[in-house]
Design an enzyme around this catalytic site. Sequence first.
Site, short mmCIF file in Angstrom:
data_model
loop_
_atom_site.label_atom_id
_atom_site.label_comp_id
_atom_site.label_asym_id
_atom_site.label_seq_id
_atom_site.Cartn_x
_atom_site.Cartn_y
_atom_site.Cartn_z
N ASN A 1 23.49 21.99 4.91
CA ASN A 1 22.25 22.57 5.42
C ASN A 1 21.08 21.60 5.33
OD1 ASN A 1 23.43 24.90 6.21
ND2 ASN A 1 22.86 26.08 4.39
N HIS B 1 29.69 27.15 -2.66
CA HIS B 1 29.07 27.57 -1.40
C HIS B 1 30.08 27.62 -0.27
CE1 HIS B 1 25.96 26.79 1.97
NE2 HIS B 1 26.01 28.06 1.70
P1 NAI Z 1 25.41 40.78 2.26
O1 NAI Z 1 24.12 41.46 2.35
O2 NAI Z 1 26.37 40.91 3.40
O3 NAI Z 1 26.19 41.24 0.95
C1 NAI Z 1 25.60 41.37 -0.30
C2 NAI Z 1 26.34 42.46 -1.06
O4 NAI Z 1 25.89 42.43 -2.39
C3 NAI Z 1 26.08 43.85 -0.53
O5 NAI Z 1 27.31 44.50 -0.30
C4 NAI Z 1 25.28 44.52 -1.65
O6 NAI Z 1 25.55 45.91 -1.75
C5 NAI Z 1 25.78 43.78 -2.83
N1 NAI Z 1 24.89 43.82 -3.98
C6 NAI Z 1 23.55 43.82 -4.04
N2 NAI Z 1 23.13 43.82 -5.31
C7 NAI Z 1 24.23 43.85 -6.10
C8 NAI Z 1 24.45 43.88 -7.50
N3 NAI Z 1 23.44 43.86 -8.35
N4 NAI Z 1 25.73 43.92 -7.94
C9 NAI Z 1 26.75 43.93 -7.08
N5 NAI Z 1 26.59 43.89 -5.74
C10 NAI Z 1 25.35 43.86 -5.26
O7 NAI Z 1 25.08 39.26 1.96
P2 NAI Z 1 25.95 37.96 2.27
O8 NAI Z 1 25.64 37.49 3.61
O9 NAI Z 1 27.36 38.24 1.92
O10 NAI Z 1 25.31 36.92 1.25
C11 NAI Z 1 25.63 36.90 -0.10
C12 NAI Z 1 25.25 35.56 -0.69
O11 NAI Z 1 25.96 34.54 0.02
C13 NAI Z 1 23.79 35.20 -0.57
O12 NAI Z 1 23.42 34.47 -1.71
C14 NAI Z 1 23.73 34.32 0.66
O13 NAI Z 1 22.67 33.40 0.66
C15 NAI Z 1 25.03 33.57 0.53
N6 NAI Z 1 25.56 33.01 1.76
C16 NAI Z 1 25.51 33.73 2.92
C17 NAI Z 1 26.01 33.18 4.09
C18 NAI Z 1 25.95 33.94 5.36
O14 NAI Z 1 26.15 33.35 6.43
N7 NAI Z 1 25.73 35.26 5.33
C19 NAI Z 1 26.62 31.84 4.11
C20 NAI Z 1 26.70 31.22 2.81
C21 NAI Z 1 26.16 31.78 1.70
#
Ligand code: NAI
Length: 717
Positions: free
Chosen positions: A501, A451
Amino acid sequence: MGTYFTFEVLDGNVGRVTFDSPGKKVNTFGRPIVEELEQLVGELEGKKLHGLLFRSGKKDQFIAGADLNELAALSYLPKEMLGQLSGHMHSLLTRVSRLPFPTVCLIDGPSMGGGTEFALSMDYRVASSSPKTVIGLPEVKVGIIPGWGGTQRLPRVIGVHPALEMITSGEPVNAGKAVKIGLVFDAVPLDQMEAVGRSLIDYAHQTGEWKKLREKKEQPIGLTQDQAMFMFAIWQGGIFGKTKGQYPAPLAALDAVREGCNVPLEEGLKVEQAKFAEVGGTSIASSLIGVFFMNNRLQSDTGVADTSIKPRELKRVGVLGAGLMGAGIVTSSSRTGIPTVMVDVKDDFVKVGVKRAMDVVGGRIKAGKAKPEDMANMLANITTGTSHRYFSECDIVIEAIPEKEELKKDTYKQLLPLMKPDALLVSNTSTISITRLAAATDRPDRFAGLHFFNPVDRMPLVEVIRGEKTSDETVATLVAFAKKIKKTPIVCKDCPGFLVNRILLPYMNEALLLLCEGADMDKLDKASERFGMPMGPIALQDLVGIDTSLYAGSVVIEAYKDRAAIPPNILQDLVEAGRLGTKTGKGFRQYTGKKGKAEADPEFSKFLEKNRVGSRQISSEEMTDRLFLGMLVEATLILEEEIVRDPGDVDMGLIMGCGFPPFRGGILRWCDTEGAGKLVAKLEKYSSLGKRFHPSQTLKRMASSGEKFYPAPKVVV
Ligand code: NAI
């Protein structure tokens, strides 16, 4: 020949002392070493030498400063003893500075704290040009000030302004800068240091300069009153702006320089002694020293109890999802030289990911923290694509796709057959159970949570989350990998919210409840800032995004229903109205003016009025109590459930993960400082609000026994 110091006479009647602590990686100044040094100085005082060279017997390691066990004990000593310690070293180093022949200190590798103060007591210093050579007085970083003459001798050697820069920041200078500011005579290759030192001794005799230098260094610096007033006022303002008055050491160091620079050295040393005793025994010094030790522990922690378990090398890394987090992870991994594959569903998304990575390094180049070739090297390490086949050679795949459990599980099913059978699969999920996700794979022992925090390039913390079946080897491998990409890993067991968290979100929820009960929004943020948080909880809601906060907060509320603070529907209402915080320009406040600065938004009052559950005046004391006592109770439950292995994990997690003030040393050390008895009594005041304010077994036990999370060290200096 002593245990730590060896004295030899070289040809030309030049003496040479070599400092080499047997069996240790680094030289430090502990009690037995100082005793032997005293004896040696006594012998040297009676010798007729042409000059003296002092060096370390360890390559790339000069002197790391004070002995760590003694440093740990320092803040527990009474003021008088601290004063005595400093006074004792002053007399010893004054004797070094008056030895009856010219002296040259040869510095190869880091010279820190007492090591630098020792070097300053010699006539000349020569550094090795090795990139490992850095010279500093880092004391303020652990809440104390240099106490062996550093605040007095450094300004007399390099001038007040550069000395203040080094002392009040605690930042070391490299060999090149040390030459530039006159801290060392020259920086030369290691094998030439001794020859340069010997020439300096000859030069000192020929010119008689060493005697004049000694005389000068014992005198006042001689700033005019105007010069002094102007310079110190500017420094004071600058330091206060940075420390908000919460870190007294840099100001105490400034005072020591100010009061000591215009009087003879001997009087200046007395000023330093008094200031050193004043700050050394404070709870702030104790907290910062504690942070230093907790950090050291994490740096050497393998993540598992069994020391025979060795991490596997991850030669090729895959990242699934090129979004905010995925791109950040790719950047960290590829920047450290690891071939990294980035995969998303569409080329366009991959391009956005690459641009994000380039922006991070571009920003660092602009700030002078990276070189243009770093960009080229990073890009050379990144492979991109839209097919899972790109992961076929990866030793680990880090999944960072949207926070939807079924999507993640389905994706694993498609992905796993294409991965190496022994490769690790980890998720960056912030809320989904690692054990549940692991069950959807063919390798629960090689599955874990990794994480990262947002923004990945600036947040040092990575939580390594063990599912029920995660193997020790997987944990050790992830810990080693996180360190390799320059992050600080903390291992925790799977539970809703994981470590940070689980503690932070109840604090955010409590803030919402306080707001709806009638607390003034600005006062609420101020109360938290006064406690030392970098920003208040309402400002934080807007920054992380109301939608994210709503989702993550509800996961924690659901999981810990028995005690959770349940705020009214204010977050839901804001989300429905599209007010998601800074990212949409409006949330609790508005950010639509110049430079997106936060401003009160009259429109917000309708959301507040709809969700009001009271309108009483709430004191700052109640706000602070409720925000941080709730955090404390949850932190102790985490320890009771053995989610982490050490109180330091909780405290460092909060310091790195949510900016908990280092000067308080973390929530558990805050409890130690305040006293569990006092905090349990405070909790009683709020007990009717719910179980979140009921003291845990640990707190009750500590309140009655006086036990602490961090017992005082046994070593007495
Ligand atoms: P985001 O929405 O910015 O990025 C997700 C990406 O995954 C997108 O580019 C999307 O096109 C891609 N994607 C979707 N389905 C896919 C698939 N089947 N294969 C390959 N790529 C795919 O989301 P973010 O913020 O980067 O979050 C990603 C993960 O990280 C989540 O699990 C979130 O809970 C976790 N997270 C997020 C934080 C934040 O502050 N945004 C902090 C810590 C963890």
